[in-house]
Motif scaffolding. Structure first.
Motif, PDB file in Angstrom:
ATOM      1  N   HIS A   1      11.654 -14.968  -5.498  1.00  0.00           N
ATOM      2  CA  HIS A   1      12.146 -13.689  -4.994  1.00  0.00           C
ATOM      3  C   HIS A   1      13.427 -13.826  -4.160  1.00  0.00           C
ATOM      4  N   PRO A   2      14.424 -14.520  -4.699  1.00  0.00           N
ATOM      5  CA  PRO A   2      15.664 -14.650  -3.932  1.00  0.00           C
ATOM      6  C   PRO A   2      16.482 -13.367  -3.991  1.00  0.00           C
ATOM      7  N   PHE A   3      16.977 -12.923  -2.863  1.00  0.00           N
ATOM      8  CA  PHE A   3      17.906 -11.793  -2.818  1.00  0.00           C
ATOM      9  C   PHE A   3      19.339 -12.316  -2.823  1.00  0.00           C
ATOM     10  N   ARG A   4      19.600 -13.294  -1.983  1.00  0.00           N
ATOM     11  CA  ARG A   4      20.876 -14.002  -1.948  1.00  0.00           C
ATOM     12  C   ARG A   4      20.586 -15.467  -1.638  1.00  0.00           C
ATOM     13  N   VAL A   5      21.446 -16.338  -2.132  1.00  0.00           N
ATOM     14  CA  VAL A   5      21.432 -17.750  -1.753  1.00  0.00           C
ATOM     15  C   VAL A   5      22.857 -18.126  -1.385  1.00  0.00           C
TER      16      VAL A   5
ATOM     17  N   SER B   1      24.142 -26.098  11.331  1.00  0.00           N
ATOM     18  CA  SER B   1      23.521 -25.312  10.263  1.00  0.00           C
ATOM     19  C   SER B   1      23.198 -26.151   9.038  1.00  0.00           C
ATOM     20  N   ALA B   2      22.379 -25.574   8.170  1.00  0.00           N
ATOM     21  CA  ALA B   2      21.867 -26.263   6.985  1.00  0.00           C
ATOM     22  C   ALA B   2      22.871 -26.226   5.840  1.00  0.00           C
ATOM     23  N   ASP B   3      22.417 -26.645   4.644  1.00  0.00           N
ATOM     24  CA  ASP B   3      23.259 -26.677   3.448  1.00  0.00           C
ATOM     25  C   ASP B   3      22.960 -25.531   2.489  1.00  0.00           C
ATOM     26  N   ILE B   4      21.701 -25.094   2.462  1.00  0.00           N
ATOM     27  CA  ILE B   4      21.274 -24.024   1.572  1.00  0.00           C
ATOM     28  C   ILE B   4      20.531 -22.981   2.399  1.00  0.00           C
ATOM     29  N   PHE B   5      20.862 -21.706   2.180  1.00  0.00           N
ATOM     30  CA  PHE B   5      20.244 -20.611   2.932  1.00  0.00           C
ATOM     31  C   PHE B   5      19.680 -19.605   1.927  1.00  0.00           C
ATOM     32  N   VAL B   6      18.373 -19.414   1.986  1.00  0.00           N
ATOM     33  CA  VAL B   6      17.691 -18.531   1.043  1.00  0.00           C
ATOM     34  C   VAL B   6      17.268 -17.257   1.759  1.00  0.00           C
ATOM     35  N   LEU B   7      17.776 -16.141   1.278  1.00  0.00           N
ATOM     36  CA  LEU B   7      17.398 -14.841   1.812  1.00  0.00           C
ATOM     37  C   LEU B   7      16.507 -14.153   0.788  1.00  0.00           C
ATOM     38  N   LEU B   8      15.268 -13.873   1.179  1.00  0.00           N
ATOM     39  CA  LEU B   8      14.323 -13.240   0.266  1.00  0.00           C
ATOM     40  C   LEU B   8      14.643 -11.757   0.088  1.00  0.00           C
ATOM     41  N   GLU B   9      14.131 -11.191  -0.999  1.00  0.00           N
ATOM     42  CA  GLU B   9      14.309  -9.766  -1.240  1.00  0.00           C
ATOM     43  C   GLU B   9      13.724  -8.960  -0.084  1.00  0.00           C
TER      44      GLU B   9
ATOM     45  N   ALA C   1       0.825  -1.211   0.000  1.00  0.00           N
ATOM     46  CA  ALA C   1       0.000   0.000   0.000  1.00  0.00           C
ATOM     47  C   ALA C   1       0.860   1.263   0.000  1.00  0.00           C
ATOM     48  N   ARG C   2       2.037   1.168   0.565  1.00  0.00           N
ATOM     49  CA  ARG C   2       2.953   2.312   0.587  1.00  0.00           C
ATOM     50  C   ARG C   2       3.781   2.441  -0.699  1.00  0.00           C
ATOM     51  N   ARG C   3       3.593   1.498  -1.597  1.00  0.00           N
ATOM     52  CA  ARG C   3       4.392   1.408  -2.819  1.00  0.00           C
ATOM     53  C   ARG C   3       5.867   1.156  -2.512  1.00  0.00           C
ATOM     54  N   MET C   4       6.083   0.439  -1.408  1.00  0.00           N
ATOM     55  CA  MET C   4       7.424   0.021  -1.024  1.00  0.00           C
ATOM     56  C   MET C   4       7.662  -1.408  -1.497  1.00  0.00           C
ATOM     57  N   PRO C   5       8.947  -1.803  -1.654  1.00  0.00           N
ATOM     58  CA  PRO C   5       9.233  -3.177  -2.080  1.00  0.00           C
ATOM     59  C   PRO C   5       8.718  -4.185  -1.067  1.00  0.00           C
ATOM     60  N   GLY C   6       8.297  -5.330  -1.551  1.00  0.00           N
ATOM     61  CA  GLY C   6       7.875  -6.393  -0.652  1.00  0.00           C
ATOM     62  C   GLY C   6       6.596  -7.049  -1.103  1.00  0.00           C
TER      63      GLY C   6
END
Length: 542
Positions: free
Chosen positions: A426-430, A458-466, A356-361
């Motif tokens: 929507h991956p930002f970093r993996v 810890s795990a093997d794959i880490f997904v950071l969303l945008e 609603a704010r026209r912000m990313p997400g």
């Protein structure tokens, strides 16, 4: 050769003044001056943690504060740019950092819960099947699971806390932790604490475990507090201006109290009882009390940071902190008290609010796990490639990888590439396990991922969303936290009281700095895994 008057005096002084006795007296004078300049150590240190309280709440609601937060902001050393420097930013990681100064990479507390490859089960940061609950009876414990409702201990915490260092320095020091959540009570207090107490929503009372009380009995003061049955008084109480909220649970009678103003009231009253019952601040050594207000987090998850409920909770916790400060000053005297206030993490905006704010997400509807499974099956053959997943962390099946005679690094890279190619995810970093084991060089985000990685857990794959993106929540008003972005990492840090110079400090600091600052002030050992610095700029000789 004739010498000038000054030269004659100098030679004469060396001849007369440079004697062993005068050297000794000079050194003694310097030593006594240093002792006179050193401020007296406080008799009681209090760690106050507000669960899910980003630094923006201090600014947005400043005019609403007239209690404890107001006093701390006016009279304390206020750091305006304090941040967490690890991922994930969650309750267990935050509370362990506050107490130890250690990153999860060192403390082993990589999250609220994680997958244990040895037992093939999810374990929480503090659940402990080797212990029994103290203060409530009759609950069956399933040895095949390890959950928040199970008996708890600090055994998974690999580093010492400020409280541990106090206890090792002085047998006279007392250390107590209190919260609604077991992890929030235990992790800041540490291994040698005299007691950690948390709320059992099945019993409606505060409990502990046989780790802290091997005889299976709570201290008399805690038992007396529970006998007052304060929780029962709150079940039917209405929340002014929010009549739709109800607080009696359907499965466990008291399960909704944490997401209410009354949850924090119970914590504050329990803290007052602990101060009196343990005679905190009245021993030969310095005592430590850790108090974590959990209710802000429970309400915030349901309504988001822009809701009127969250604003009301902030006003109410200000009042409670004010009451606690007054009780503490009465018990030990203002010159014997040092307080630190912080939060364990911030919180993300509700996705719909951002839109609603026209912000990313937005709300993520794609399943990153399905992307990994499809990509690995296509490249390496059929099989169940993911052994376990949760919170953006994916544990691959190492046995399957070995059976197919593949290199783990190759499989990890294939999964990461597939995710990065998936716009719907929507991956930002993996990041991969191999990448982090090898250092994972990069910017502050890469550093935060390294700081949150502990190989054994810890795990093997880490997904950071945008930024601004969250998995779909059960309700459109709900939100969460765990990222390295400022809305999750930027939190208050305020020191107040004995030995502290008041003022505003705008320099960047880490929450990891709290523990070494306290141990420096108290002149005890630095916690074993602490990576922060002592904030010596706030020390005062008053």
């Amino acid at each position: 050769m004739r010498r000038g008057r000054d030269q004659t005096f100098t030679v004469g002084c060396y001849a007369v003044c440079d004697t062993p006795m005068l050297r000794f007296l000079s050194a003694l004078l310097i030593f006594q001056t240093a002792l006179a300049a050193a401020p007296p150590k406080p008799k009681l240190v209090v760690l106050i943690v507000i669960d899910q309280f980003p630094n923006t709440y201090l600014q947005r609601f400043r005019s609403e504060y007239h209690g404890g937060l107001d006093r701390l902001l006016r009279e304390g050393a206020v750091f305006t740019n304090a941040r967490y420097r690890q991922t994930p930013t969650v309750t267990a990681a935050g509370h362990s950092i506050i107490g130890t100064g250690a990153m999860p990479a060192v403390s082993g507390i990589i999250g609220n819960a994680w997958y244990d490859r040895d037992t093939r089960t999810i374990v929480t940061s503090v659940c402990d099947p080797h212990e029994k609950e103290v203060g409530a009876t009759g609950w069956a414990v399933n040895p095949q699971v390890c959950e928040d409702t199970d008996p708890a201990s600090p055994r998974r915490l690999l580093a010492s806390t400020v409280g541990d260092e106090l206890k090792m320095a002085s047998r006279d020091s007392r250390v107590v932790g209190i919260s609604f959540k077991a992890r929030s009570a235990i992790l800041p207090a540490g291994h040698m604490a005299d007691g950690a107490f948390w709320f059992d929503a099945r019993a409606g009372s505060f409990v502990s475990s046989t780790f802290f009380f091997p005889d299976g009995k709570l201290p008399a003061w805690a038992d007396q507090f529970n006998r007052r049955r304060l929780a029962d008084q709150y079940l039917d109480r209405k929340w002014a201006n929010f009549p739709k909220w109800t607080f009696e649970g359907k499965i466990n009678k008291y399960e909704r109290l944490m997401a209410s103003p009354w949850g924090n009231e119970l914590i504050e009253k329990m803290a007052e009882a602990a101060v009196a019952g343990e005679k905190l601040g009245q021993h030969a050594g310095t005592d430590l009390l850790s108090v974590s207000f959990s209710a802000n987090d429970a309400v915030g998850h349901q309504t988001g940071p822009d809701s009127p409920e969250v604003e009301d909770m902030a006003r109410r916790v200000d009042v409670l902190i004010g009451a606690l400060l007054t009780r503490l000053e009465t018990a030990v005297g203002p010159k014997n008290l040092t307080v630190v206030l912080t939060a364990d993490h911030g919180v993300a905006p509700v996705p719909a609010v951002n839109v609603a704010r026209r912000m990313p997400g937005g709300s993520l509807r794609a399943d990153p796990g399905a992307v990994i499974q499809a990509a690995l099956s296509q490249r390496f053959g059929e099989g169940k490639w993911i052994e376990n997943a949760g919170g953006g962390d994916y544990y691959l099946d190492h046995n399957l990888i070995a059976e197919k005679k593949l290199e783990r690094a190759d499989v990890e890279r294939a999964a990461a590439d597939a995710l990065l190619d998936s716009a719907a995810a929507h991956p930002f970093r993996v990041y991969t396990r191999t990448q982090l084991l090898n250092g994972g060089a990069g910017d502050f985000i890469a550093e935060s991922m390294r700081n949150g990685f502990y190989a054994r857990r810890s795990a093997d794959i880490f997904v950071l969303l945008e930024p601004g993106w969250l998995p779909v929540m059960p309700a459109p008003t709900q939100t969460s936290h765990s990222t390295p972005f400022s809305y999750d990492t930027h939190v208050p840090v305020i020191f107040w009281g004995q030995g502290i110079r008041r003022g505003r400090f705008d320099q960047e600091i880490a929450v990891n700095d709290i523990a070494p600052t306290l141990t420096t002030l108290l002149e005890v050992g630095r916690p074993s895994g602490a990576s922060g610095r002592a904030l010596a700029e706030i020390f005062s000789d008053n």
